[in-house]
Design a protein around this motif. Structure first.
Motif, mmCIF file in Angstrom:
data_model
loop_
_atom_site.group_PDB
_atom_site.id
_atom_site.type_symbol
_atom_site.label_atom_id
_atom_site.label_comp_id
_atom_site.label_asym_id
_atom_site.label_seq_id
_atom_site.Cartn_x
_atom_site.Cartn_y
_atom_site.Cartn_z
ATOM 1 N N ARG A 197 0.806 -1.225 0.000
ATOM 2 C CA ARG A 197 0.000 0.000 0.000
ATOM 3 C C ARG A 197 0.837 1.272 0.000
ATOM 4 N NH1 ARG A 197 -5.422 -0.331 0.424
ATOM 5 N NH2 ARG A 197 -6.156 -2.475 0.581
ATOM 6 N N GLN A 198 2.124 1.131 0.233
ATOM 7 C CA GLN A 198 2.991 2.306 0.186
ATOM 8 C C GLN A 198 3.660 2.477 -1.161
ATOM 9 O OE1 GLN A 198 3.092 4.640 2.260
ATOM 10 N NE2 GLN A 198 1.730 3.572 3.692
ATOM 11 N N MET A 199 3.408 1.554 -2.083
ATOM 12 C CA MET A 199 4.041 1.631 -3.406
ATOM 13 C C MET A 199 3.376 2.712 -4.243
ATOM 14 S SD MET A 199 5.961 -0.781 -5.358
ATOM 15 C CE MET A 199 5.401 -2.317 -5.976
ATOM 16 N N PRO A 200 4.182 3.447 -4.966
ATOM 17 C CA PRO A 200 3.596 4.375 -5.939
ATOM 18 C C PRO A 200 3.248 3.627 -7.227
ATOM 19 C CG PRO A 200 5.971 4.518 -6.008
ATOM 20 C CD PRO A 200 5.639 3.483 -4.960
ATOM 21 N N GLY A 201 2.633 4.343 -8.148
ATOM 22 C CA GLY A 201 2.390 3.779 -9.474
ATOM 23 C C GLY A 201 1.110 2.970 -9.546
ATOM 24 N N ARG A 202 0.851 2.440 -10.737
ATOM 25 C CA ARG A 202 -0.387 1.680 -10.971
ATOM 26 C C ARG A 202 -0.241 0.215 -10.611
ATOM 27 N NH1 ARG A 202 -1.054 4.374 -16.625
ATOM 28 N NH2 ARG A 202 -2.053 6.250 -15.844
ATOM 29 N N PHE A 203 -1.375 -0.385 -10.230
ATOM 30 C CA PHE A 203 -1.435 -1.827 -10.048
ATOM 31 C C PHE A 203 -2.582 -2.381 -10.866
ATOM 32 C CE2 PHE A 203 1.627 -3.074 -7.126
ATOM 33 C CZ PHE A 203 1.700 -2.195 -6.062
ATOM 34 N N CYS A 204 -2.353 -3.544 -11.456
ATOM 35 C CA CYS A 204 -3.442 -4.266 -12.099
ATOM 36 C C CYS A 204 -3.763 -5.460 -11.223
ATOM 37 C CB CYS A 204 -2.982 -4.722 -13.482
ATOM 38 S SG CYS A 204 -4.190 -5.755 -14.287
ATOM 39 N N GLY A 205 -5.038 -5.719 -10.978
ATOM 40 C CA GLY A 205 -5.418 -6.833 -10.117
ATOM 41 C C GLY A 205 -6.445 -7.723 -10.783
ATOM 42 N N GLU A 206 -6.506 -8.967 -10.332
ATOM 43 C CA GLU A 206 -7.446 -9.924 -10.890
ATOM 44 C C GLU A 206 -8.792 -9.802 -10.189
ATOM 45 O OE1 GLU A 206 -5.938 -14.011 -11.081
ATOM 46 O OE2 GLU A 206 -7.985 -14.733 -10.795
ATOM 47 N N THR A 207 -9.862 -9.999 -10.952
ATOM 48 C CA THR A 207 -11.194 -9.998 -10.365
ATOM 49 C C THR A 207 -12.111 -10.796 -11.277
ATOM 50 O OG1 THR A 207 -12.948 -8.609 -9.466
ATOM 51 C CG2 THR A 207 -11.894 -7.841 -11.474
ATOM 52 N N VAL A 208 -13.438 -10.652 -11.069
ATOM 53 C CA VAL A 208 -14.400 -11.299 -11.955
ATOM 54 C C VAL A 208 -15.377 -10.261 -12.464
ATOM 55 C CG1 VAL A 208 -14.288 -13.603 -10.941
ATOM 56 C CG2 VAL A 208 -15.852 -11.918 -9.980
ATOM 57 N N THR A 231 -14.598 -3.762 -6.346
ATOM 58 C CA THR A 231 -14.585 -3.864 -4.878
ATOM 59 C C THR A 231 -13.750 -5.060 -4.455
ATOM 60 O OG1 THR A 231 -16.747 -2.844 -4.775
ATOM 61 C CG2 THR A 231 -16.059 -4.114 -2.858
ATOM 62 N N LEU A 232 -14.017 -6.197 -5.092
ATOM 63 C CA LEU A 232 -13.277 -7.414 -4.781
ATOM 64 C C LEU A 232 -11.789 -7.210 -5.045
ATOM 65 C CD1 LEU A 232 -13.281 -10.487 -4.127
ATOM 66 C CD2 LEU A 232 -13.588 -10.894 -6.577
ATOM 67 N N ALA A 233 -11.475 -6.572 -6.172
ATOM 68 C CA ALA A 233 -10.073 -6.366 -6.549
ATOM 69 C C ALA A 233 -9.341 -5.515 -5.519
ATOM 70 C CB ALA A 233 -9.995 -5.717 -7.923
ATOM 71 N N ALA A 234 -10.073 -4.596 -4.888
ATOM 72 C CA ALA A 234 -9.422 -3.732 -3.898
ATOM 73 C C ALA A 234 -9.408 -4.351 -2.510
ATOM 74 C CB ALA A 234 -10.125 -2.378 -3.856
ATOM 75 N N ARG A 235 -10.448 -5.141 -2.184
ATOM 76 C CA ARG A 235 -10.486 -5.738 -0.849
ATOM 77 C C ARG A 235 -9.499 -6.881 -0.752
ATOM 78 N NH1 ARG A 235 -17.003 -5.936 0.311
ATOM 79 N NH2 ARG A 235 -17.209 -3.751 0.913
ATOM 80 N N LYS A 236 -9.424 -7.686 -1.823
ATOM 81 C CA LYS A 236 -8.517 -8.835 -1.812
ATOM 82 C C LYS A 236 -7.605 -8.724 -3.023
ATOM 83 C CE LYS A 236 -10.949 -11.221 1.408
ATOM 84 N NZ LYS A 236 -10.536 -10.673 2.695
#
Lengths: 122, 452, 524
Positions: B290-301, C504-509
């Protein structure tokens, strides 16, 4: 007895212990809450200080403490389940508890009726 | 003009719809005195593709390219062969002319690519997570120092003498505004790095130690003792990798317990381009994400339960946090990250290891040969694809003289450390898979002649 | 709490439901699903041929890697297919209009790409002796001259790597200038409420306290409020002009004069330069520094998020403080690079270095190619056509969507609408997602914060009238569906490669890297 601020924080007072949270109106405005940063035990805060941070997907907001005192507990439940603030902002979704150092500060806050009227005008 | 689709009839019809007589009516809010009455006079008017090509080609011809000469420069930018497919793929319009993936439903191409990139970078650097890239290695480095300050709440950063002097210069410039106190030093022309003196310097005020791996002279040191020493004092270890191909042969900094690893990804997919655009790599331990700068891509549905990807943890960023953001950074180096990822996919682990082995073998052979030239001494014991020679005279004039002969002989330490007499005879030489044995022979003879 | 949620954007988890693809592959004709490289590649596969390394004793200091890295490889055909399939899941300028206010998504000319790839520019190292790179230095120098002439300023810092980096450069020049005058005690920077988030973030980084300047009902800076706030503690202001509502700040000169009289400096955010390039020189409006987004006004490609380039033009007062390195052309035409070595006598007040090497050379060649193509007359036409296109959209849609400033005059290169008039339960996001099904990228949403549910539309000058008409028709259709209470908009898009995603899910987990599911299971 529950008191409210114009910034949508509430504080429940029981003796000299206060429990602080944000109102149901506030959680509705934020959308799904994804992260809450609560203060550590032992931290001293002054009325109006930034005490916590609440984040939704597209917004982040500082939460100010309505009263001065020393933090005795941050709500650890919120680390794994920030959605609790959406589900039950007025109850289980509390942010932190503190011992009040100056109960007279409560006089400047709103009661529930005044807060509801305030929100109705927004 | 060829990039303007509107015709005169179009313009007239549109003005009519708007209810304006001329285009000047639409500029009514601009004070008349501030409006130019016509095109700026001293500047050229429009030109055809042909004319522009001639002009730019003439400028291009005035440069001696790495492909036209025996070439040995490194020091933070490396010449590697980029497979033909990479450049074709990044020029697909759907990659080249796409926007930041803020509307994920129609940006899954970019987002999936970024997820793959983040994973490749994290694995290469040995960190738990990595972001979607920074501008370059030098800005990633100073952002990492800022991150260490936020995490440790301390203000003293110790910079190794082996850190690239441009990176040091950037960190020092930025430290003027963050209030960080930076300790830095010059490198010495010796085989040993300054790991031991770094360990001795860490104290309870230290936020981080920043070390380059391999360093500016090409030297390699085990970072584990440094990590342990930093952690003993609750400080962080930041490792900087300017040649990521090295990680195909060497242990990763993450493996040696570095907390934040930053790097320059240019070697993989991006090309020299006279210094930019490049691609900053940045990874860290999970607990610091959470202290990192820049963009993050995350997985979801998505709403139908299908796997998809989105930008996430956006509340660290400037468009939401504004003055409380972890950084003011807005772009990443998207297209360069794509090039890096494609090249890395074409290489794969086997290919990267083979590439690294070839680089190292070529460098070892070259170092052994050049070290035997009268007046030349090899400084390094260990190195990957870059090593330092100590010449019997000042290196910078030698580099210039060889350039006049069409040989790009490496980077003189006098160029990087002007005024540092102890380093003036140092020449840093990089050897990659693009370097031939004929190139090395040419450098060998030229050096011999120059030092006679 | 402070500003509970100025934008009004309240995303919630989208409802999940069963998808009904009905194919074995999950593909839908030309819409092809594509797995991750970690799922289809292997660590043994490679798509390149690397020469056999010579047999030498290694000198890696005992630090040879002896654990697997976990990098999958694919053959060349598989690689090409993987990335081609991914690319087809992206919207892009090459496909259609991007109505993204503040972004200037104009056509990216291919001549730019061809010129950037000339080996003379692409295959030179930043640390080569300057005599061997006179052409590259020539490009930087020539572009610098154009930028100075177009803006009417004195100097330019070429090295910032993006717009936000350029903002930082400008603010740091201001800080250095104030310190040199003994005015380092000025700690406040004034920023309009409508400003882009990078503005306050930049000012805060530089150590300033940010204070908001309110906007008038007309969408412009409240000049009286600004003047009232100026004082000996104010270092300067950051103004975007045209502003983020797409309106020209008519009193820009007054603002600059007032700020200067109070001892401060004026930073101009140049994101919206496309509206005035070739017609107005910001230098004539009294600004001290302005960053230029080469990837906006000067057509360098957005590349899915970057790289950008943010050179900063500087006034005479600020030029001495600009960062290293920069180019210098001598009387005989020879160009040198002023770096740390020569800073002592030539540029003693430079605030320092912002990045390694020489800046975004690849973007300089592209931007210069574009500028030479248009020339001074073409660039002026760019501004005129961009303003014409935006006004055409504004007037064509002001009967359908609320346009808060439409009554008070024309807009510049972008038009702003609000969510006022949309029925309960419908918001800007539903309009945006509805547009996706119509074949468009949505407009900029919920920015600037001063307009509720803002929709900021910037077509740029490279859209034909036919393209504009089609877009207007689509946006009108979606807006009318919203006003009629069409519930299907709330779950749009329906036809894109993905439906609404659970942010929401992507940010929570957060799941930021791929983990092998077999290993993850074994670990449990």
């Amino acid at each position: 007895m529950r008191y409210f601020t114009e910034d949508h924080e509430w504080v429940d007072v029981d003796g000299d212990i206060g429990t602080v949270g944000i109102t149901d109106y506030a959680q509705g405005q934020l959308g799904d809450i994804v992260f809450v940063d609560v203060p550590e035990e032992g931290k001293t805060v002054t009325k109006g200080d930034e005490a916590a941070v609440v984040e939704s997907v597209k917004a982040a907001s500082d939460v100010y403490t309505p009263v001065s005192g020393t933090v005795i507990e941050g709500n650890a439940e919120l680390a794994d389940n920030p959605g609790l603030v959406n589900e039950d902002a007025d109850g289980e979704g509390w942010f932190f508890k503190l011992t009040l150092s100056d109960p007279s500060e409560l006089e400047g806050l709103m009661d529930e009726a005044k807060y509801d009227a305030f929100v109705a005008k927004l | 003009m060829r990039y303007l689709p509107l015709t005169q009839p179009d313009r007239e019809a549109m003005l009519a719809t708007i209810g304006a007589k001329t285009i000047d009516d639409l500029f009514v809010d601009v004070p008349a005195i501030a409006q130019l009455d016509g095109p700026i006079r001293d500047l050229p008017m429009h030109a055809s593709e042909l004319a522009v090509e001639r002009h730019m080609t003439a400028l291009a011809r005035k440069n001696l390219t790495a492909g036209e000469a025996p070439f040995f420069l490194g020091c933070g930018a490396y010449r590697h062969h980029v497979p033909a497919s990479v450049d074709h793929l990044i020029q697909r319009g759907e990659f080249l002319t796409a926007y930041t993936p803020y509307q994920p439903e129609i940006a899954q191409g970019t987002l999936q690519m970024l997820f793959e990139f983040q994973t490749q970078v994290a694995r290469l650097l040995g960190t738990d997570v990595a972001n979607a890239s920074m501008y370059d290695g030098s800005t990633a480095c100073w952002e990492a120092i800022g991150m260490a300050r936020r995490i440790t709440k301390r203000g003293k950063a110790i910079l190794s003498g082996g850190l690239h002097p441009h990176y040091v210069s950037v960190a020092k410039t930025m430290a003027k505004y963050t209030g960080d106190h930076l300790e830095s030093s010059l490198p010495t022309l010796s085989a040993e790095t300054d790991i031991d003196s770094l360990i001795a310097a860490i104290d309870d005020d230290t936020s981080c130690v920043v070390v380059q791996y391999p360093d500016i002279l090409g030297r390699i040191a085990d970072l584990r003792p440094l990590a342990d020493a930093a952690h003993a004092k609750k400080a962080l270890l930041i490792a900087v990798v300017t040649e990521p191909v090295a990680l195909g042969a060497l242990k990763s900094p993450g493996e040696m317990d570095a907390d934040i690893v930053v790097g320059e990804g240019q070697s993989i997919g991006v090309g020299l381009q006279f210094g930019g655009p490049y691609v900053g790599l940045m990874g860290c331990k999970e607990k610091y994400v959470r202290q990192m700068p820049g963009r993050f891509c995350g997985e979801t549905v998505d709403a139908e339960g299908k796997r998809g990807f989105v930008l996430t943890l956006s509340t660290r960023e400037q468009h939401i946090r504004r003055e409380k953001a972890t950084s003011n950074i807005c772009t990443n180096s998207g297209l360069c990250a794509l090039a890096f990822s494609i090249h890395m996919t074409l290489l794969g682990e086997a290919g990267l290891r083979a590439l690294a082995a070839t680089n190292h073998a070529g460098a070892v052979a070259a170092a052994e040969r050049l070290g035997k030239v009268p007046g030349v001494e090899l400084v390094n014991d260990a190195f990957f694809n870059e090593f330092t020679l100590k010449l019997s005279k000042e290196a910078r004039p030698v580099v210039r003289a060889l350039a006049d002969k069409g040989i790009l002989a490496g980077v003189s330490l006098g160029r990087l450390y002007p005024g540092a007499d102890g380093l003036a005879n140092g020449l840093v030489v990089a050897v990659t898979e693009t370097t031939t044995s004929e190139d090395v022979e040419t450098l060998d003879s030229a050096l011999e002649e120059a030092l006679a | 709490m402070n500003t509970i949620n100025q934008s009004g954007w309240r995303p919630t988890t989208p409802e999940t439901g069963e998808g009904s693809t009905g194919t074995f592959t999950g593909n839908r004709a030309l819409m092809l699903e594509e797995a991750l490289i970690f799922e289809i590649g292997s660590t043994e596969t490679t798509g390149v041929e690397v020469a056999e390394p010579a047999n030498v004793e290694t000198r890696l200091g005992g630090l040879a890697r002896n654990t697997p890295i976990g990098l999958p490889g694919l053959s060349e055909p598989e690689t090409v297919r993987h990335y081609t399939r991914l690319s087809r899941q992206n919207y892009a300028i090459d496909l259609g209009l991007f109505p993204l206010g503040s972004c200037t998504m104009k056509h990216n000319p291919r001549l730019n790409e061809k010129m950037a790839r000339l080996p003379g520019f692409a295959d030179v190292h930043p640390l080569q002796p300057v005599d061997t790179v006179q052409g590259a230095l020539g490009v930087i120098n020539e572009l610098a001259v154009w930028l100075i002439e177009l803006t009417g300023m004195h100097g330019v810092a070429m090295t910032p790597k993006a717009g936000a980096h350029g903002e930082l450069c400008g603010i740091l020049c201001i800080k250095a200038a104030l310190e040199a005058k003994g005015e380092g005690h000025r700690k406040v920077i004034l920023v309009p409420e409508s400003a882009h988030g990078t503005n306050p973030a930049t000012a805060a980084f530089a150590g300033y306290t940010v204070e908001d300047i309110p906007a008038t009902a007309e969408g412009r800076v409240d000049v009286e409020a600004l003047k009232a706030r100026l004082g000996p503690d104010v270092a300067g202001v950051m103004i975007t002009n045209p502003n983020t509502c797409g309106l020209f700040e008519r009193e820009m000169r007054t603002i600059s004069d007032a700020v200067h009289a109070a001892g401060g400096f004026v930073y101009c955010d140049g994101a919206n330069f496309n509206a005035i390039v070739g017609r107005v020189r910001p230098g004539d409006l009294g600004i001290d520094a302005m960053h230029i987004n080469l990837h906006k006004t000067f057509s360098t490609p957005h590349g899915g998020g970057g790289p950008g380039s943010g050179p900063v033009v500087l006034s005479k007062a600020l030029s001495p403080y600009g960062p290293l390195p920069f180019t210098e052309r001598h009387a005989d035409g020879h160009i040198t690079l002023v770096e740390e070595e020569t800073v002592g006598d030539r540029h003693p007040h430079s605030f320092g270095r912002m990045c390694a090497f020489n800046g975004q050379m690849g973007m300089f060649t592209r931007a210069l190619t574009y500028i030479l193509s248009h020339g001074a007359d073409g660039l002026r036409q760019v501004a005129e056509d961009s303003v014409l296109n935006a006004n055409y959209i504004l007037r064509s849609l002001e009967d359908t969507l609320d346009a808060p400033f439409a009554a008070s005059g024309p807009c510049m290169h972008e038009a702003i609408f609000s969510d006022d008039g949309l029925p309960e339960g419908f918001s800007t996001i539903d309009i945006a997602k509805g547009l996706i099904d119509e074949g468009y990228h949505p407009m900029t949403m919920y920015f600037p914060l001063v307009v509720h549910g803002a929709m900021l539309v910037e077509p740029t000058e490279t859209e034909s009238k036919a393209a504009l008409d089609q877009f207007i028709g689509a946006l009108r259709s979606v807006a009318e569906r919203a006003k009629a209470g069409d519930e299907s908009l709330r779950s749009a898009p329906h036809f894109a490669p993905r439906r609404r995603l659970d942010e929401t899910l992507a940010a929570r987990k957060p799941v930021l890297v791929w983990k092998d599911p077999e290993l993850a299971q074994a670990a449990e």
